[in-house]
Design an enzyme around this catalytic site. Structure first.
Site, PDB file in Angstrom:
ATOM      1  N   ILE A   6       7.384 -10.889  -4.244  1.00 51.66           N
ATOM      2  CA  ILE A   6       7.189  -9.779  -3.317  1.00 51.66           C
ATOM      3  C   ILE A   6       7.389  -8.466  -4.065  1.00 51.66           C
ATOM      4  CG2 ILE A   6       7.903  -8.742  -1.136  1.00 51.66           C
ATOM      5  CD1 ILE A   6       9.227 -11.453  -0.453  1.00 51.66           C
ATOM      6  N   THR A  31      10.862  -7.888  -6.448  1.00 50.57           N
ATOM      7  CA  THR A  31      10.611  -6.877  -7.477  1.00 50.57           C
ATOM      8  C   THR A  31      10.651  -5.477  -6.897  1.00 50.57           C
ATOM      9  OG1 THR A  31       8.188  -6.758  -7.225  1.00 50.57           O
ATOM     10  CG2 THR A  31       9.074  -8.555  -8.595  1.00 50.57           C
ATOM     11  N   ASP A  52       6.744  -2.127 -12.078  1.00 50.13           N
ATOM     12  CA  ASP A  52       5.930  -0.968 -11.748  1.00 50.13           C
ATOM     13  C   ASP A  52       4.494  -1.464 -11.667  1.00 50.13           C
ATOM     14  OD1 ASP A  52       4.367   1.301 -11.647  1.00 50.13           O
ATOM     15  OD2 ASP A  52       5.403   2.349 -13.270  1.00 50.13           O
ATOM     16  N   ASN A  75       3.322  -5.636  -1.333  1.00 45.53           N
ATOM     17  CA  ASN A  75       3.919  -4.747  -0.351  1.00 45.53           C
ATOM     18  C   ASN A  75       4.203  -3.352  -0.908  1.00 45.53           C
ATOM     19  OD1 ASN A  75       5.715  -4.067   2.122  1.00 45.53           O
ATOM     20  ND2 ASN A  75       7.134  -3.916   0.393  1.00 45.53           N
ATOM     21  N   TYR A 140      -4.020   8.865   2.314  1.00 43.11           N
ATOM     22  CA  TYR A 140      -3.207   7.642   2.390  1.00 43.11           C
ATOM     23  C   TYR A 140      -3.988   6.542   3.100  1.00 43.11           C
ATOM     24  CZ  TYR A 140       0.264   4.400   4.268  1.00 43.11           C
ATOM     25  OH  TYR A 140       0.944   3.269   4.628  1.00 43.11           O
ATOM     26  N   LYS A 144      -5.279   2.707   1.728  1.00 43.62           N
ATOM     27  CA  LYS A 144      -4.974   1.436   2.385  1.00 43.62           C
ATOM     28  C   LYS A 144      -6.234   0.759   2.919  1.00 43.62           C
ATOM     29  CE  LYS A 144      -0.447   1.051   2.091  1.00 43.62           C
ATOM     30  NZ  LYS A 144       0.204  -0.121   1.476  1.00 43.62           N
TER      31      LYS A 144
END
Length: 249
Positions: A6, A31, A52, A75, A140, A144
């Site tokens: 994740i 992570t 990263d 995520n 944004y 997405k």
């Protein structure tokens, strides 16, 4: 024991998902950019790694340490709320590099193994803001929405190889750091045309009345995607997300 990797587990949805999978007996590779050893309960099933998603070297190092995984949950992401007219190029690049290209980077890191094994699950967490136009989150939203489109095509490409692909769409959540992360990018409070919109948005970040999405809702939606072979491509997470998806249908 099944395993899940994740991204973005430092808070919010990623942290809730990591806790849920640990509680249900999975091996969890959690992570984040800067891991904190106290962020999750100690467990022999937990692997905490720095990651990263915009850095190929970081991804390669993390994947080597993670070992074989069964589920990837993309995520990690950042938010920004600013009028399109006033969005600085650096802000736009940062959004797409993290939200869109970061997801692509992780997909390309795990898909060869999934395809060769003819198994695996991809869960990409996006947002219900992609379902209808909203002010101040245009760039944004675009970053997405690009992940939604990417995921839809990937689902078709991976079906012959037995790899399932899903999108989890959370609604508005007062439990995430979206508002805090978005504030530094805000522009236009000194503009009489945009100021009312921005002030209303800042207030909405703190508003908890009405239907909202809780981190646990998103964790459960991710669990559904990971474990239910009949899960749909798009899974709303949160009462408001269910409502928005129904209205968009």
């Amino acid at each position: 024991m099944p395993s899940v990797l994740i991204t973005g587990c430092s808070s919010g949805f990623g942290l809730a998902a990591a806790k849920l999978f640990l509680d249900r007996g999975w091996r969890v590779i959690a992570t984040m950019r800067k891991p904190s050893p106290d962020i999750l309960p100690a467990s022999g099933n937990l692997v905490l790694l720095p990651l990263d998603v915009t850095d190929p070297a970081s991804i390669a190092s993390t994947m080597e340490k993670a070992g074989e995984i069964d589920v990837l949950v993309n995520n990690a992401g950042i938010g920004a709320a600013v009028p399109i007219e006033l969005t600085e190029p650096e802000t736009a690049r940062h959004l797409f590099e993290t939200n869109t290209l970061g997801t692509l980077n992780m997909l390309q890191a795990v898909l060869p193994g999934f395809r060769e094994r003819r198994s695996g699950v991809i869960v990409n967490v996006t947002s219900t803001v992609t379902l209808k136009p909203l002010p101040l989150v245009g760039v944004y939203r675009a970053s997405k929405a690009a992940v939604n489109a990417l995921t839809e095509s990937l689902a078709v490409e991976m079906e012959p190889f037995g790899v399932r692909v899903h999108i989890v769409l959370p609604g508005r959540s007062p439990e995430t750091q979206f508002g805090e992360n978005a504030v530094p990018h805000m522009r236009g409070l000194d503009n009489p045309d945009y100021k009312p919109l921005i002030e209303n948005l800042i207030a909405s970040f703190r508003e908890e009345s009405g239907p909202v999405t809780h981190a646990g809702d998103v964790a459960e939606a991710i669990w559904e995607a990971a474990t239910d072979e009949n899960a749909p491509l798009r899974i709303p997470a949160g009462a408001d997300a269910v409502q928005w998806m129904a209205e968009a249908a």
